[in-house]
Design a protein around this motif. Sequence first.
Motif, PDB file in Angstrom:
ATOM      1  N   UNK A 169       0.571  -1.024  -0.079  1.00 63.78           N
ATOM      2  CA  UNK A 169      -0.094  -0.116  -0.324  1.00 63.78           C
ATOM      3  C   UNK A 169       1.307   1.127  -0.188  1.00 63.78           C
ATOM      4  N   UNK A 170       2.189   1.307   0.696  1.00 60.26           N
ATOM      5  CA  UNK A 170       2.774   2.503   0.118  1.00 60.26           C
ATOM      6  C   UNK A 170       3.249   2.262  -0.354  1.00 60.26           C
ATOM      7  N   UNK A 171       3.589   1.962  -1.234  1.00 56.70           N
ATOM      8  CA  UNK A 171       4.334   1.897  -2.446  1.00 56.70           C
ATOM      9  C   UNK A 171       3.061   2.441  -3.331  1.00 56.70           C
ATOM     10  N   UNK A 172       2.368   1.769  -3.523  1.00 53.56           N
ATOM     11  CA  UNK A 172       1.418   2.061  -4.192  1.00 53.56           C
ATOM     12  C   UNK A 172       0.492   3.454  -3.976  1.00 53.56           C
ATOM     13  N   UNK A 173       0.951   4.459  -3.114  1.00 52.14           N
ATOM     14  CA  UNK A 173       0.246   5.367  -2.466  1.00 52.14           C
ATOM     15  C   UNK A 173       1.664   6.233  -2.854  1.00 52.14           C
ATOM     16  N   UNK A 174       2.784   6.034  -3.368  1.00 50.07           N
ATOM     17  CA  UNK A 174       4.118   6.719  -3.564  1.00 50.07           C
ATOM     18  C   UNK A 174       4.567   6.574  -4.988  1.00 50.07           C
ATOM     19  N   UNK A 175       3.756   5.717  -5.490  1.00 52.86           N
ATOM     20  CA  UNK A 175       3.275   5.509  -7.039  1.00 52.86           C
ATOM     21  C   UNK A 175       2.525   6.704  -7.559  1.00 52.86           C
ATOM     22  N   UNK A 176       1.578   6.597  -6.966  1.00 56.15           N
ATOM     23  CA  UNK A 176       0.098   7.619  -7.012  1.00 56.15           C
ATOM     24  C   UNK A 176       0.688   8.929  -6.870  1.00 56.15           C
ATOM     25  N   UNK A 177       1.141   9.332  -6.461  1.00 60.89           N
ATOM     26  CA  UNK A 177       1.379  10.595  -5.870  1.00 60.89           C
ATOM     27  C   UNK A 177       2.126  11.959  -6.555  1.00 60.89           C
TER      28      UNK A 177
END
Length: 177
Positions: A169-177
């Motif tokens: 989830x952290x990686x997905x949030x980082x990529x979504x920014x």
Amino acid sequence: MSNPNPKRISIRNHLSRLVRLRKLIVGLALLALSLYVLFGPRIEGGNVYLTLLMLAAAFIAFGLGWVWFSHGLMGWSRQFDFDFEKNEARQISASILGRSRPYVVPFSEIVDFVIKEGPVRGEGGLTAEALIEMKDPSGRPFMRAGMFDSRQEAEEMVTRIKDAVAMARQQADAEGR
């Protein structure tokens, strides 16, 4: 023995000798019953419904007999793989002729875990084995994984799965920014 791939953990639920023996005997009995129903009695008068009922009973008896005989002969029935590279859990059923298609559950679909422990039937004494029950968003269990040697091992696996989901989830949030 060291694990060659620490990102993938496999657990087989090995059956005790008494459970294996019981599965072998019941499996052989069901296989024999299915053969008897198929080739033994002859129905006079040509009742189609009774013939179909006997064929269905023979088919069910053969299927259950084959599965139980296979599990008793091999000594295990299911294998659970926790793949931390792909973030998914796989359940594979076994038979003498091979394995089933894996039932795959992504870690992200798991909402809750319940660790159940208790004695395993067929063993001489009480054992401290535990299993993990994984629940879907509606609260229903959709996979019961493993036979861990202790509750602590099951809790460690739940912690690892929760950590993998948090990292994804952290990686997905980082990529979504």
